[in-house]
Design a protein around this motif. Structure first.
Motif, PDB file in Angstrom:
ATOM      1  N   MET A   1       3.614  -4.389   4.552  1.00  0.00           N
ATOM      2  CA  MET A   1       2.486  -3.836   5.297  1.00  0.00           C
ATOM      3  C   MET A   1       2.481  -2.596   6.654  1.00  0.00           C
ATOM      4  O   MET A   1       3.408  -3.975   7.193  1.00  0.00           O
ATOM      5  N   ASP A   2       2.735  -2.137   6.752  1.00  0.00           N
ATOM      6  CA  ASP A   2       2.149  -1.714   8.404  1.00  0.00           C
ATOM      7  C   ASP A   2       2.063  -2.288   9.492  1.00  0.00           C
ATOM      8  O   ASP A   2       0.931  -2.997   9.411  1.00  0.00           O
TER       9      ASP A   2
ATOM     10  N   LYS B   1      -4.996  -5.726   4.340  1.00  0.00           N
ATOM     11  CA  LYS B   1      -5.922  -4.596   4.455  1.00  0.00           C
ATOM     12  C   LYS B   1      -6.573  -5.842   2.938  1.00  0.00           C
ATOM     13  O   LYS B   1      -5.678  -6.374   2.615  1.00  0.00           O
TER      14      LYS B   1
ATOM     15  N   CYS C   1      -1.052 -12.095  12.304  1.00  0.00           N
ATOM     16  CA  CYS C   1      -0.822 -12.151  10.559  1.00  0.00           C
ATOM     17  C   CYS C   1      -0.413 -13.383   9.994  1.00  0.00           C
ATOM     18  O   CYS C   1      -0.760 -13.718   9.372  1.00  0.00           O
TER      19      CYS C   1
ATOM     20  N   ALA D   1       1.234  -8.840  17.152  1.00  0.00           N
ATOM     21  CA  ALA D   1       1.038  -8.230  15.528  1.00  0.00           C
ATOM     22  C   ALA D   1       1.431  -9.345  14.272  1.00  0.00           C
ATOM     23  O   ALA D   1       0.633 -10.194  14.233  1.00  0.00           O
TER      24      ALA D   1
ATOM     25  N   ARG E   1       1.182  -1.902  12.170  1.00  0.00           N
ATOM     26  CA  ARG E   1      -0.284  -1.537  12.544  1.00  0.00           C
ATOM     27  C   ARG E   1      -1.374  -2.043  12.363  1.00  0.00           C
ATOM     28  O   ARG E   1      -2.374  -1.291  12.498  1.00  0.00           O
ATOM     29  N   HIS E   2      -0.945  -1.833  10.730  1.00  0.00           N
ATOM     30  CA  HIS E   2      -2.390  -1.874   9.684  1.00  0.00           C
ATOM     31  C   HIS E   2      -2.169  -3.476   8.643  1.00  0.00           C
ATOM     32  O   HIS E   2      -2.612  -3.032   7.336  1.00  0.00           O
TER      33      HIS E   2
ATOM     34  N   ARG F   1       1.202  -1.162   0.262  1.00  0.00           N
ATOM     35  CA  ARG F   1      -0.067   0.360   0.133  1.00  0.00           C
ATOM     36  C   ARG F   1       0.858   1.575   0.132  1.00  0.00           C
ATOM     37  O   ARG F   1       1.952   1.292   0.253  1.00  0.00           O
TER      38      ARG F   1
ATOM     39  N   TYR G   1      -3.770   4.121  -1.304  1.00  0.00           N
ATOM     40  CA  TYR G   1      -4.284   5.948  -1.299  1.00  0.00           C
ATOM     41  C   TYR G   1      -4.503   6.430  -2.595  1.00  0.00           C
ATOM     42  O   TYR G   1      -4.521   7.654  -2.502  1.00  0.00           O
TER      43      TYR G   1
ATOM     44  N   ALA H   1       2.776   2.152   3.193  1.00  0.00           N
ATOM     45  CA  ALA H   1       3.442   1.099   3.770  1.00  0.00           C
ATOM     46  C   ALA H   1       4.985   1.031   4.192  1.00  0.00           C
ATOM     47  O   ALA H   1       5.854   0.485   4.695  1.00  0.00           O
TER      48      ALA H   1
END
Length: 209
Positions: free
Chosen positions: A113-114, A120, A159, A155, A116-117, A31, A81, A34
């Motif tokens: 990938m971040d 997606k 994942c 996390a 924290r997120h 993303r 984005y 990221a």
């Protein structure tokens, strides 16, 4: 592999504009926020090989970097984005799909990938495309320096659990471009892809963060 020797070759809007489908390529995707460009710059020890920007979505082409005459590093368009038209987004999606599913010299995908997120919808789509053609994927959970150790471990475990349903052979690790945390693990994974072009997903060992 001497990643610091990476040199920009070209930017392609469509896969038909890429170099001949031979040798070995490893691609980076993620993303738009990221940390993909930062990861590429950290990997190659070059501050501006891949452009970093406070405006997500600057990478709108498939950017090709040469490592040697037979090896290339690919920076795929950031997704998620970018402030572009719907038709342009659909064109990017189509080209990303074609690249992942049709490019014979592609040996592995590094998915940023971040931490924290992660995972997606668009990340899951990339994993689905890769899984369909048996393409090895190594996930970098970036910006890991922003989480404390307990949250980082949680996390990473979460994942890994989700990946087993999306792409069972995919590996994952924590990564921080800022602190250079996890760089050795990334280098080991990429060296294996470049040195063993016939590697298959089932041959891979899980990488722990």
């Amino acid at each position: 592999m001497h990643y610091q020797k990476a040199k920009y070759l070209l930017g392609a809007a469509k896969i038909d504009q890429l170099p001949p489908d031979e040798g070995i390529e490893v691609a980076f995707a993620g993303r738009s926020n990221a940390g993909k460009s930062s990861a590429l710059n950290t990997l190659t020890q070059q501050k501006s090989l891949a452009r970093t920007s406070k405006t997500p979505g600057r990478t709108q082409l498939i950017n090709v970097f040469t490592l040697d005459e037979n090896a290339r590093l690919i920076d795929l368009p950031g997704y998620g984005y970018a402030k572009v038209s719907e038709s342009t987004k659909q064109m990017w999606q189509q080209e990303l799909s074609r690249y992942l599913q049709e490019r014979e010299c592609l040996r592995g995908l590094v998915l940023l990938m971040d931490m924290r997120h992660f995972l997606k919808e668009t990340d899951q789509q990339m994993l689905s495309w890769a899984y369909d053609v048996g393409l090895p994927v190594h996930c970098l959970l970036s910006k890991s320096d922003k989480l404390k150790q307990g949250a980082k471990a949680k996390a990473l475990a979460q994942c890994k659990k989700q990946l087993k349903e999306l792409h069972p052979e995919a590996t994952v690790q924590a990564f921080s471009s800022l602190k250079k945390q996890g760089l050795d693990q990334l280098l080991a994974k990429m060296d294996a892809w470049y040195s063993n072009p016939e590697i298959t997903p089932g041959d891979e060992e899980e990488v722990h963060g």
